[in-house]
Write a protein that holds these residues in place. Structure first.
Motif, PDB file in Angstrom:
ATOM      1  N   GLY A  99       0.868  -1.275  -0.073  1.00 41.84           N
ATOM      2  CA  GLY A  99       0.191  -0.066   0.033  1.00 41.84           C
ATOM      3  C   GLY A  99       0.711   1.190   0.074  1.00 41.84           C
ATOM      4  N   LYS A 100       1.954   1.465   0.808  1.00 34.60           N
ATOM      5  CA  LYS A 100       2.754   2.438   0.987  1.00 34.60           C
ATOM      6  C   LYS A 100       3.571   2.801  -0.507  1.00 34.60           C
ATOM      7  N   VAL A 101       3.960   1.695  -1.273  1.00 32.98           N
ATOM      8  CA  VAL A 101       4.627   1.689  -2.310  1.00 32.98           C
ATOM      9  C   VAL A 101       3.807   2.288  -3.513  1.00 32.98           C
ATOM     10  N   ARG A 102       2.610   1.660  -3.611  1.00 33.80           N
ATOM     11  CA  ARG A 102       1.498   2.067  -4.561  1.00 33.80           C
ATOM     12  C   ARG A 102       1.193   3.346  -4.552  1.00 33.80           C
ATOM     13  N   TRP A 103       1.134   3.950  -3.250  1.00 32.43           N
ATOM     14  CA  TRP A 103       0.754   5.126  -3.120  1.00 32.43           C
ATOM     15  C   TRP A 103       1.886   6.251  -3.286  1.00 32.43           C
ATOM     16  N   LEU A 104       3.081   5.692  -3.083  1.00 34.09           N
ATOM     17  CA  LEU A 104       4.441   6.700  -3.423  1.00 34.09           C
ATOM     18  C   LEU A 104       4.410   6.857  -4.745  1.00 34.09           C
ATOM     19  N   LEU A 105       3.963   5.935  -5.923  1.00 38.03           N
ATOM     20  CA  LEU A 105       4.400   5.956  -7.063  1.00 38.03           C
ATOM     21  C   LEU A 105       2.989   5.992  -7.826  1.00 38.03           C
ATOM     22  N   SER A 106       1.990   6.216  -7.115  1.00 35.14           N
ATOM     23  CA  SER A 106       0.629   6.494  -7.658  1.00 35.14           C
ATOM     24  C   SER A 106       0.201   5.510  -8.559  1.00 35.14           C
ATOM     25  N   ALA A 107       0.583   4.224  -8.514  1.00 34.31           N
ATOM     26  CA  ALA A 107       0.420   3.292  -9.117  1.00 34.31           C
ATOM     27  C   ALA A 107      -1.107   2.755  -9.222  1.00 34.31           C
ATOM     28  N   ALA A 108      -1.685   2.491 -10.255  1.00 36.13           N
ATOM     29  CA  ALA A 108      -3.149   1.988 -10.457  1.00 36.13           C
ATOM     30  C   ALA A 108      -3.206   0.430 -10.105  1.00 36.13           C
ATOM     31  N   LYS A 109      -2.216  -0.307 -10.050  1.00 38.84           N
ATOM     32  CA  LYS A 109      -2.137  -1.778  -9.428  1.00 38.84           C
ATOM     33  C   LYS A 109      -0.871  -2.042  -9.079  1.00 38.84           C
ATOM     34  N   ALA A 110      -0.954  -3.061  -7.909  1.00 38.10           N
ATOM     35  CA  ALA A 110       0.323  -3.584  -7.289  1.00 38.10           C
ATOM     36  C   ALA A 110       0.099  -4.580  -6.570  1.00 38.10           C
ATOM     37  N   GLY A 111       0.901  -5.706  -6.153  1.00 38.11           N
ATOM     38  CA  GLY A 111       0.873  -6.862  -5.599  1.00 38.11           C
ATOM     39  C   GLY A 111       2.318  -7.222  -5.370  1.00 38.11           C
ATOM     40  N   HIS A 112       2.517  -8.303  -4.318  1.00 35.58           N
ATOM     41  CA  HIS A 112       3.711  -8.642  -3.782  1.00 35.58           C
ATOM     42  C   HIS A 112       3.969  -9.899  -4.303  1.00 35.58           C
ATOM     43  N   ALA A 113       5.137 -10.394  -4.306  1.00 32.33           N
ATOM     44  CA  ALA A 113       5.589 -11.932  -4.725  1.00 32.33           C
ATOM     45  C   ALA A 113       6.177 -12.574  -3.584  1.00 32.33           C
ATOM     46  N   GLY A 114       5.221 -12.921  -2.707  1.00 33.57           N
ATOM     47  CA  GLY A 114       5.804 -13.789  -1.365  1.00 33.57           C
ATOM     48  C   GLY A 114       5.528 -13.076  -0.229  1.00 33.57           C
ATOM     49  N   THR A 115       4.660 -13.201   0.729  1.00 34.63           N
ATOM     50  CA  THR A 115       4.486 -12.735   2.077  1.00 34.63           C
ATOM     51  C   THR A 115       5.972 -12.899   3.025  1.00 34.63           C
ATOM     52  N   LEU A 116       6.202 -11.816   3.544  1.00 33.57           N
ATOM     53  CA  LEU A 116       6.950 -11.783   4.526  1.00 33.57           C
ATOM     54  C   LEU A 116       6.286 -11.294   5.987  1.00 33.57           C
ATOM     55  N   ASP A 117       6.612 -12.267   7.095  1.00 37.88           N
ATOM     56  CA  ASP A 117       6.004 -11.990   8.442  1.00 37.88           C
ATOM     57  C   ASP A 117       6.378 -10.670   8.697  1.00 37.88           C
ATOM     58  N   PRO A 118       5.433  -9.847   9.657  1.00 39.33           N
ATOM     59  CA  PRO A 118       5.623  -8.410  10.253  1.00 39.33           C
ATOM     60  C   PRO A 118       7.006  -8.429  10.572  1.00 39.33           C
ATOM     61  N   LEU A 119       7.364  -9.476  11.523  1.00 39.91           N
ATOM     62  CA  LEU A 119       8.677  -9.428  12.108  1.00 39.91           C
ATOM     63  C   LEU A 119      10.059  -9.677  11.271  1.00 39.91           C
ATOM     64  N   ALA A 120       9.666  -9.860  10.251  1.00 38.90           N
ATOM     65  CA  ALA A 120      10.874 -10.476   9.145  1.00 38.90           C
ATOM     66  C   ALA A 120      11.231  -8.959   8.325  1.00 38.90           C
ATOM     67  N   THR A 121      12.609  -8.992   8.120  1.00 37.72           N
ATOM     68  CA  THR A 121      12.982  -7.895   7.089  1.00 37.72           C
ATOM     69  C   THR A 121      13.367  -8.626   6.042  1.00 37.72           C
ATOM     70  N   GLY A 122      13.754  -7.483   4.979  1.00 37.42           N
ATOM     71  CA  GLY A 122      14.437  -7.934   3.839  1.00 37.42           C
ATOM     72  C   GLY A 122      13.556  -7.907   2.501  1.00 37.42           C
ATOM     73  N   ILE A 123      13.964  -8.776   1.550  1.00 38.58           N
ATOM     74  CA  ILE A 123      13.382  -8.725  -0.103  1.00 38.58           C
ATOM     75  C   ILE A 123      11.900  -8.859   0.067  1.00 38.58           C
ATOM     76  N   LEU A 124      11.144  -7.906  -0.390  1.00 36.63           N
ATOM     77  CA  LEU A 124       9.739  -8.167  -0.722  1.00 36.63           C
ATOM     78  C   LEU A 124       9.548  -7.633  -2.077  1.00 36.63           C
ATOM     79  N   PRO A 125       9.799  -8.381  -3.174  1.00 33.29           N
ATOM     80  CA  PRO A 125       9.188  -7.755  -4.390  1.00 33.29           C
ATOM     81  C   PRO A 125       7.960  -7.373  -4.674  1.00 33.29           C
ATOM     82  N   ILE A 126       7.808  -6.011  -5.154  1.00 32.99           N
ATOM     83  CA  ILE A 126       6.533  -5.353  -5.329  1.00 32.99           C
ATOM     84  C   ILE A 126       6.325  -5.269  -6.931  1.00 32.99           C
ATOM     85  N   ALA A 127       5.133  -5.716  -7.460  1.00 32.23           N
ATOM     86  CA  ALA A 127       4.865  -5.888  -8.913  1.00 32.23           C
ATOM     87  C   ALA A 127       3.918  -4.507  -9.033  1.00 32.23           C
ATOM     88  N   LEU A 128       4.230  -3.576 -10.000  1.00 28.04           N
ATOM     89  CA  LEU A 128       3.347  -2.743 -10.337  1.00 28.04           C
ATOM     90  C   LEU A 128       2.872  -2.891 -11.815  1.00 28.04           C
TER      91      LEU A 128
END
Length: 302
Positions: A30-59
């Motif tokens: 949601g944050k990335v989509r808002w920052l880039l004013s993207a019409a469509k967005a999703g992610h490739a593989g959930t990360l737990d809230p307590l985890a850090t690191g690579i979250l590929p976000i597709a626009l």
């Protein structure tokens, strides 16, 4: 007076986000989509809230390549805290068992080969797996006893990074569906003790690694428009782990309309389980080759 909503853009590409701690994957998208004013967005593989690191976000059109990225190899660096087991197998849960046993480094290194190859793993009760239509973590939080069946997972490699009596840091290279929290739980059990994950960082997903990652702060600091858009990676980068086939203009036109095409040339493949086709560097479609024909599965509109 309400502020007018910003106009959403048909922008396509990948934001390889270094997801911060205590941030859900949905919040990150949601944050990335808002920052880039993207019409469509999703992610490739959930990360737990307590985890850090690579979250590929597709626009935009990159969302069509999410399955290929999700199926890619993943690398996690994680810390096992010895002597306490929790309901969630991480720091979020309540302590349910303790042990005074602290494994020696040699014993830990000796047990790790048991956890490579194709192994059976029982997912944590606090997971997103559905049980009779309900998420396991919802049932567990409601106080129900959740017993999930073991299932096969693939672990390519696991190695010890550092060790002390209280905690050990490991790095695992694994396939889709691996629960690192369960891996930590099972390693501790094999050593005659208990343990849980205290830190978890995903260092790679498919073609994306820490080297590609940007933070939310970097996105916010970049000026909206060209500077922020420059932080996106092309749609094609998400498909680097599968074979690319280049088409000519006639073939490209046919595929863009969803039609199968006969591949020509001395090196044209006869059979490919999964691939993507391009024309002048632009992604046209993902699909497969059967009897020398490329058959599109998903067509991209770039």
């Amino acid at each position: 007076m309400n502020q007018p909503r910003s106009k959403k853009r048909a922008i396509s590409g990948w934001v390889v986000l270094n997801k911060p701690y205590d941030f859900t994957s949905t919040q990150a998208v949601g944050k990335v989509r808002w920052l880039l004013s993207a019409a469509k967005a999703g992610h490739a593989g959930t990360l737990d809230p307590l985890a850090t690191g690579i979250l590929p976000i597709a626009l935009g059109e990159a969302t069509k390549a999410v399955p290929q990225v999700q199926d890619g190899i993943k690398v996690y660096r994680f810390t096992i805290g010895w002597g306490k087991a929790t309901t969630t197998d991480d720091t979020e849960g309540e302590v349910v068992a303790t042990s005074d046993v602290r494994p020696e480094q040699g014993a830990l290194e000796a047990v790790l080969p048991r956890f490579t190859g194709t192994i059976m793993q029982r997912p944590p009760a606090f997971s997103a797996i559905k049980v009779d239509g309900e998420r396991a973590y919802d049932l567990a939080r409601a106080g129900e006893t959740v017993e999930l069946a073991e299932r096969p997972i693939d672990i390519d490699a696991i190695e010890l990074v550092s060790h002390s009596p209280e905690e050990s840091v490991l790095e695992v290279t694994c396939g889709k569906g691996t629960y690192v929290r369960a891996l930590a739980r099972d390693i501790a059990e094999a050593l005659g003790t208990v343990g849980h994950v205290t830190k978890l960082h995903r260092a790679a997903v498919g073609p994306f690694t820490d080297d590609d990652a940007v933070s939310i702060e970097e996105l916010e600091a970049a000026e909206a428009g060209e500077a922020r858009d420059a932080l996106l990676l092309p749609v094609s980068v998400g498909l680097e782990d599968i074979e690319e086939i280049r088409l000519d203009a006639g073939q490209a036109k046919a595929v863009s309309h969803g039609n199968a095409v006969l591949l020509t040339g001395a090196n044209a493949p006869v059979s490919v389980d999964e691939c993507w086709v391009s024309f002048k560097g632009k992604v046209l479609a993902t699909g497969h080759v059967e009897f020398g024909q490329f058959k599109p599965g998903r067509v991209f509109n770039l």
